[in-house]
Design an enzyme around this catalytic site. Sequence first.
Site, PDB file in Angstrom:
ATOM      1  N   CYS A 122      58.555  37.078  34.872  1.00 40.55           N
ATOM      2  CA  CYS A 122      57.244  36.486  35.042  1.00 40.55           C
ATOM      3  C   CYS A 122      56.231  37.324  34.286  1.00 40.55           C
ATOM      4  O   CYS A 122      56.400  38.515  34.101  1.00 40.55           O
ATOM      5  CB  CYS A 122      56.880  36.460  36.526  1.00 40.55           C
ATOM      6  SG  CYS A 122      58.105  35.660  37.560  1.00 40.55           S
ATOM      7  N   ILE A 127      52.244  32.065  46.326  1.00 39.49           N
ATOM      8  CA  ILE A 127      51.030  31.544  46.960  1.00 39.49           C
ATOM      9  C   ILE A 127      50.637  30.245  46.252  1.00 39.49           C
ATOM     10  O   ILE A 127      50.697  30.154  45.028  1.00 39.49           O
ATOM     11  CB  ILE A 127      49.875  32.562  46.852  1.00 39.49           C
ATOM     12  CG1 ILE A 127      50.260  33.883  47.531  1.00 39.49           C
ATOM     13  CG2 ILE A 127      48.598  32.008  47.456  1.00 39.49           C
ATOM     14  CD1 ILE A 127      50.441  33.799  49.017  1.00 39.49           C
ATOM     15  N   ASN A 177      49.189  37.614  36.263  1.00 43.15           N
ATOM     16  CA  ASN A 177      50.484  37.949  36.837  1.00 43.15           C
ATOM     17  C   ASN A 177      50.254  38.920  37.976  1.00 43.15           C
ATOM     18  O   ASN A 177      49.518  39.899  37.827  1.00 43.15           O
ATOM     19  CB  ASN A 177      51.384  38.599  35.781  1.00 43.15           C
ATOM     20  CG  ASN A 177      52.762  38.934  36.321  1.00 43.15           C
ATOM     21  OD1 ASN A 177      53.280  38.255  37.198  1.00 43.15           O
ATOM     22  ND2 ASN A 177      53.357  39.998  35.795  1.00 43.15           N
ATOM     23  N   GLY A 236      58.712  50.795  50.268  1.00 40.22           N
ATOM     24  CA  GLY A 236      57.987  52.005  50.646  1.00 40.22           C
ATOM     25  C   GLY A 236      57.440  52.806  49.489  1.00 40.22           C
ATOM     26  O   GLY A 236      57.057  53.971  49.672  1.00 40.22           O
TER      27      GLY A 236
END
Length: 639
Positions: A2, A51, A72, A358
């Site tokens: 992407c 989204i 992006n 993390g």
Amino acid sequence: MCGVAGMVSTASPDPAAVRTMCDVLAHRGPDGEGFHTDDHVALGMRRLAVIDVSGGDQPVFNEDRSVIAVFNGEIYNFPELRRDLLSRGHRFRTNGDSECLVHLYEEHGEDLVHHLRGMFAFAVWDAGKGRLLLARDRVGKKPLYYRDAGGSLAFASELKALSAIAPGRGEVDPVALHHYLTYQYVPAPWSILRDVRKLPPGCLLTWQGGRVQVRRYWELDFTPGAVTSEQEAAERARELLLEATAIRMLSERPLGAFLSGGIDSSAVVAAMARLSPKPVKTFSIGFEDAQFDERAHARAVARQYGTDHHEFVVDASALEILPTLAWYFDEPFADSSAIPSFYVAQLSRRHVTVALNGDGGDESFGGYARYAQMARMEKFRVHTSLRPAVKHMGRSLLAVAPACSKRRRAGRALTALSETPQRRYARLMSYFMPEQKQDLYAEQLLEETAGIDSYELLDQAFRGSRAVSRMNQLMDVDVNSYLPGDLLVKVDISTMANSLEARSPFLDHRLMEWAAGLPAELKVRGGTTKYLLKKALRDWLPHEVLYRPKQGFGVPMGHWLRTDLKDVAWDVLTDRTAVERGLFRPEAVRTLLKEHQAGEDHARRIWALMQFELWHRRFVDQPLPGSPTVDGQPLRRTG
């Protein structure tokens, strides 16, 4: 993959040719739907739909189509941005985050970046001013390459996309190679190609009338702030992590988390479990070699929070993905943990589209063992006048001591103590030391890199830091080097190659800014790393997870290069193709391979040379179009 891509020019190309370029960028049909073209700008992108899945096509426009943007990443605070912009009279065609960019640009111009909370690389074209604005997020989660050809500027999220829309010379930059062999990645603003650059994290690029300007818009301030009490600071750390996690759980697609068994990924899973009404899906990678296997610790966290847990074991057979990694990474990249990162992303994508991780906890809260090591070495100060003698003693020991011996360790320690703290840290971060590169390089590469000091990059980061303590200085330097150059590249490419989006609560800039202001003794105290974070997580995580030695997300590369990968390494690095490049001295490469077989640990250096050679064969020796094959089967294109 992407990303964003496009080109602007002061010339006026054939509009039909521009539209063809857009078709290439989008991998769409000849109608070019979803792209804006005029006589001197073309913008395009491919983005994983997370989204506004049904209505989030790009590019996006303002009301009169005088401002256009491609994007992006994810803007986590877009709901409040959207509400504010609507109240100011702006009209939206979509329900996603991308369209906020054009309206924010109308309101704030270049300062729109200060209103964004998220990860991003974007381009905004202002037709009225004939100006292009490129921006990259604060810490560099999303990549952005560009080629400045004087009258035109081409840009893309991938080097291969840039080469497709604006072919260049395709020549290796010897200085970039020089830096790569030191750090295991090519640091921004360099790229591995001479005529291509990377926009550094936290920077804006403006193009207007053929002129390019780059400026930094964000950097951490490590000036210590006031802390009332450790308990209050621990509570604030929990609050910020919960809030940063909550906004990253907004998704219309299935969501989970990487769970390595370390403190940071475990903390994120604990936060997600507190925020989710359903069990969190978690994913772990393990190894048959117990020294590198953290699955038992990951399982302890998974059991505590009742997660829907999944595991995958990586062995040497997993290295069949090497052609895949060379294809997706675009540049030489020698962090071998890219292998388990790719596989955990592949495993996760079978179940979810978004995975939290993390990343960033070590840089904000002082988690690396090298921080404690540097603190110990600070106690042994060598007077400037004695440093040459100490260095000579260290190098003399290294020249005669057997591999893996106490004398060899002593030689390394003396050599490190003879350096300034800044150079000492640079050597800790090195794959190839300066003297090792001198032994490795053939004559031409020696000439092309003469006088280029790769350690100067870290020197600049140290000089630019406003931290008053050595520990906070080290973290500041890592945020500006190792974090964006290595860790974030690894995770972004490994996940995007598998059509998975990675989100990192510890990289929330508000959390990072607060943590930067903590006194160093709340991060590294004595031999304890992450002192405050461990205190904050005592009620969240098992004791054995919090207080066990840090393992890191590594692979048994040393063993593999002596066994399963031995013949591959010799073939790749000593065959006619590699030798005839004339970059490295063949006898020096063979010495590395032989010494590694004899017990000396050259795994990182051999791996770095292998990754460069594999990259060169894929991107320079072969024509670029088309993805690589494994066992004759084409790799799946994603995005």
